[in-house]
Design an enzyme around this catalytic site. Sequence first.
Site, PDB file in Angstrom:
ATOM      1  CB  CYS A  93      -0.815  -0.036   1.240  1.00  0.00           C
ATOM      2  SG  CYS A  93      -2.113   1.424   1.235  1.00  0.00           S
ATOM      3  CB  CYS A 152      -4.951   4.042  -4.666  1.00  0.00           C
ATOM      4  SG  CYS A 152      -4.018   2.244  -4.572  1.00  0.00           S
TER       5      CYS A 152
END
Length: 270
Positions: free
Chosen positions: A81, A212
């Site tokens: 991530c 993101c």
Amino acid sequence: MRFLKGHGTENDFVILPDPEGEVDVSAALVAKICDRRAGIGADGVLRVARTKDSHEVSDQAARAEWFMDYRNSDGSVAEMCGNGVRVFARYLLEAGLEHGSEFAIATRGGLREVRIEPNGDVTVDMGKPVVHGESVATLGGHEYPGICVDMGNPHLACSIGDPVAQLDLTHQPGFDTGVFPAGVNVELFNPVGVSRAVMRVFERGSGETRSCGTGSVATAVAAAHLSGDTTGTWTVEVLGGTLTVILDQDTSYLSGPAVIVASGELMLAE
């Protein structure tokens, strides 16, 4: 259980410090923590664990003391991530667990080197993106061709002619399960101007998020591909702000803000 809350361009995370390896982070507990009505609310959970004590990444212990054990908001385990790494780095610094402007963090997607910029932004060496050809996302009766990009986790980045602001991302876009048997993060973007893109994303295991990091890099790779480039600096506008992606011949970099906004005691139980 102590927790902190942080975000990177409004991609938000609950941080669980666990230096002694005492926290059992089950999928059910993660889902409760991330529930925005009955829990704290977040796109995911970052457990702070010692790399040497984490069998999944113990081979990275010589380079990184701390392992980012990342879980999606539905409790599923994720490899990487990009925004999470930047928030994780901010926590390590503010907690006094790391010192200096450069250090490494262990992840399931591989070692990630981070650098704290003079303006406070956090830059992460995201590794070299790997392109695996093309596929198609479907949404609202439309098919959107895209590029399959591996950033340690899978992405399908699609340049679309429709304005991304008008998309309904309350449901997951369709994708080819033969190409992505473990699911995929889907980015839908509009190229705007030179080396700039506006992007929305539906993350595997979390739904639509405000930002993101790995998806921003995948978007930059796909946008560069459309213009016949493989390198350069790209600005990616997400719902929660703006990120900078640098692509070179050997790796990619993601840069942007990361902040800790709260801390407290978690009283949830499974």
